[in-house]
Design a protein around this motif. Structure first.
Motif: not given
Length: 200
Positions: A40-51, A165-176
């Motif tokens: 999550w932190l890795r993806l958060h660091a590279v994805i801009p806040s406003d796409l 954990a499953i809810a967090l994985i769902h959020l990670l999939n959206r961040r992906k």
């Protein structure tokens, strides 16, 4: 302070009642959530806040370091060819997709294994309960109560680990998906800056 001590005492009591499988569930929970929050932190660091304004208005923000800057330098370095730029972006996108899919599948396997370990604890607790029922001495009720406690506590612990954990994985999939969208936007803007073979 008293509430903290009381919470620690209750946690220790539940840990003891869970039996021999509680350390396995504890290690699984620590490893699962460590990997999840690390991703999550890795993806958060590279994805801009406003796409919506990425990357045209914020292009300069990625120059000088970071994952996006390395992707841009790799895809635009030492050539002025749209096909080569597109090929390099395809390579980056394929590599990022493969890594993220592998990590998310591994996290899902870890999350779904927690209830199974809890179910194993349930079976062990029920066996302990039946052993207690077959005894004739004064320790009979202690074994029955301990077996029921183990069966319930391990099941509860497994579910408490798996559901968030499953809810967090769902959020990670959206961040992906957001990260892959960023790469697509980078590619689109980069191709506009590289002249086509026809234009040359």
């Amino acid at each position: 302070m008293n509430q903290v001590i009381e919470f620690i005492d209750q946690a220790a009591f539940v840990w003891e009642k869970g039996g021999v499988l509680m350390p396995a569930l504890g290690l699984l929970a620590v490893y699962l959530y460590y990997l999840s929050f690390d991703l999550w932190l890795r993806l958060h660091a590279v994805i801009p806040s406003d796409l919506r304004v990425f990357p045209r208005e914020r292009w300069d923000a990625f120059k000088g370091g970071g994952r996006v800057d390395r992707i841009l330098r790799y895809c635009l370095a030492d050539h002025r060819d749209q096909k080569e730029t597109q090929r390099r972006f395809d390579q980056v996108r394929t590599g990022e997709t493969s890594f993220l899919n592998r990590r998310l599948r591994f996290l899902f396997v870890l999350a779904t294994s927690a209830p199974l370990i809890g179910l194993l604890g349930t079976v062990a607790g029920m066996l302990r309960t039946f052993d207690g029922l077959s005894m004739q001495d004064s320790y009979k009720m202690d074994l029955v109560a301990g077996g029921i406690s183990q069966a319930l506590v391990t099941t509860q612990a497994g579910l408490l680990i798996a559901i968030p954990a499953i809810a967090l994985i769902h959020l990670l999939n959206r961040r992906k998906k957001d990260w892959l969208q960023c790469i697509n936007r980078l590619e689109s803007l980069s191709l506009r800056q590289v002249p086509s073979p026809i234009a040359r």
